[in-house]
Design an enzyme around this catalytic site. Sequence first.
Site, PDB file in Angstrom:
ATOM      1  N   ASP A 342       1.046  -1.374  -0.047  1.00 25.19           N
ATOM      2  CA  ASP A 342       0.090  -0.057  -0.039  1.00 25.19           C
ATOM      3  C   ASP A 342       0.894   1.145   0.204  1.00 25.19           C
ATOM      4  O   ASP A 342       2.033   1.153   0.294  1.00 25.19           O
ATOM      5  CB  ASP A 342      -0.911  -0.135   1.374  1.00 25.19           C
ATOM      6  CG  ASP A 342      -1.782   1.169   1.463  1.00 25.19           C
ATOM      7  OD1 ASP A 342      -2.275   1.586   0.562  1.00 25.19           O
ATOM      8  OD2 ASP A 342      -1.549   1.580   2.356  1.00 25.19           O
ATOM      9  N   ASP A 566      -2.210  -0.647   5.678  1.00 17.20           N
ATOM     10  CA  ASP A 566      -2.395  -0.169   7.099  1.00 17.20           C
ATOM     11  C   ASP A 566      -3.853   0.159   7.403  1.00 17.20           C
ATOM     12  O   ASP A 566      -4.362   0.224   8.370  1.00 17.20           O
ATOM     13  CB  ASP A 566      -1.490   1.128   7.395  1.00 17.20           C
ATOM     14  CG  ASP A 566      -2.221   2.223   6.456  1.00 17.20           C
ATOM     15  OD1 ASP A 566      -2.373   3.154   7.022  1.00 17.20           O
ATOM     16  OD2 ASP A 566      -2.232   2.063   5.044  1.00 17.20           O
TER      17      ASP A 566
END
Length: 680
Positions: A342, A566
């Site tokens: 990410d 996250d």
Amino acid sequence: MPTTLIERPAPSAAPRPDTAPRRRTRVFALPEARWAAAATVLFLIALPLQLTGAPAWAWGPLYALTYATGGWEPAWAGLRALREKTLDVDLLMIVAALGAAAVGQVMDGALLIVIFATSGALEALATARTADSVRGLLDLAPTTATRLLDDGREENVPTERLAVGDTVLVRPGERIGADGRVLDGASEVDQATITGEPLPVAKEVGDEVFAGTLNGTGALRVKVERDASDSVIARIVAMVEEASETKAPTQLFIEKVEQRYSIGMVIATLAVFAVPLAFGAAVTGSLLRAMTFMIVASPCAVVLATMPPLLSAIANAGRHGVLVKSAVVMERLGQVDGVALDKTGTLTEGTPRVTDLRPLTGSGPTDDGLTGSGIAGSGLTTDGLTTDGLLALAAAAEHPSEHPLARAIVDAARTRGLALATAENFASAPGIGVTATVDGRTVAVGAPARLLNRTGGAIAARAAAVAAELETGGRTAVLVEVDGVPVGVLGIADRLRPDAAATVTALTALTGTAPVLLTGDNPRAAARLAAEVGITDVRAGLLPQDKVTAVQEQERAGRKVLVLGDGVNDAPALAAAHTGVAMGRAGSDLALETADAVIVRDELATVPAVVALSRRARSFVVQNLVIASVFISALVVWDLVATLPLPLGVLGHEGSTVIVGLNGLRLLREAAWARARAEG
């Protein structure tokens, strides 16, 4: 004169506000945890009594209760499996523990029961906590919404009663109650829960909005386009649950051969007992030989060949800020051969920071911003603003605002120690910016495209060119005007983590393939960051389901993918991946619970290190299996060919268990982590 900020070290980014209200199952609400705790307490009471020479009647019943409390659930599970014509490790461990007790090794058997019960309790707790986070995710969406009726009246209704075609009013600071499209109004919406973008996104008529995202300072009228059960946030929940249920069952290496080994050992034990009887041997001798065979052939050493290296690696990783949730996960980490990363909050800190200061007229005395006293010291002069003056002016105007860009500007001014003038007549226009009176001058700070529509001339053209240059470089451009005249442009961007590039290089070397960047952010910002860290495969503008699809594509190609993320929007991909790893400080509750491992201190460099440590642990497992196999084979042959005394068989069996256990504990040493860091 333009300058690029070289920021001083700042504290790690705080978690982004994309976490669901916390729902946590209490540990002792789980029956597995209560039984495991009872077994542990009984064992800890019995052990010192035995070691201090207390009579057997004092500690014997306590050990018996340990067997009962810690062993009845796995025994029952093993018997249920037996009804399905399978022999699993639950029943095998219980038989091994009872066999140890039968030959006088009561404490060893009780310890095996306690370890097994505790492992089951931890697995149950991890499952329950993941379910908690999935349920809590639904709380991101509000329970009620303001529906506008045809006659102009308003009514509060539960969000599940909203139907496609309804119009809802979203006031400033409220969460949006349904997926839809803006009919009227303008605002900025924090949609990090869905896309992971670090900054709020300007929304105006015709733009799509998502349930659970947070509205900014403007009011919006939104036409509902999806039912609550089909919203993006609901689909995230469904994808996490589906991925968790359909993910291939994970097993330790030894469990993969458990069926054949278990069945073979049971058949062999019966044969060792029955065959001598068929040739006229005494029952007692045959039973003793069979019992010795069962002890020396039991899987204790084999199980310990697997667990100590993996548990030691888990403990070592934990000391260095990596929480690996189980031995299965530690084993799987070493198998990965592909990585998907990410962007926001993972490769970056997830917090916008001022990166560029571009005064438009004249030049100040410095370029580095280390001198000057702000607007009061450098001020507006006939030569224009210094870089410090530009920053102090913008910060003074933005000081009353709670917008993330405003906070970034004010923080940058404070970092430089600039004195800020008092702002008066503050006003905020959603999607445009703010205006305030500073030292008697009207200061506007906001989006260049909106502010420059009101001005013209050469200075406006120059401001537009500077803003375009910054935006091409992946920054968010912020224009500063004084009395309607552009005086400078600020560049704001999410800051790359210091170890991001090195981590990408290390993961590429470990897996043999470059990581893929999966992000919901815009393609331009994603491409700029990818170029900085050395990633060429960039997939931007992705919704959560798109990330899952990208991971599944790699899995279907035969790769075992590690996903590092996250946010809530990363949770489905974390669940679908071969191994999911979450950032601890910036991570949402759902990401932390869904992931298989957590980087507690957000140190990216620990990711390749823990992968290398896992591979080292796997090599130790192989070593231990060889040692255990040699001991078991020698003792079994001795028992079958000659007469192996039972005490000697127990000694050999326990000796092999101790050897493989001590070998595995070598991974607890600091040198093991240092070597993993070097390899990673």
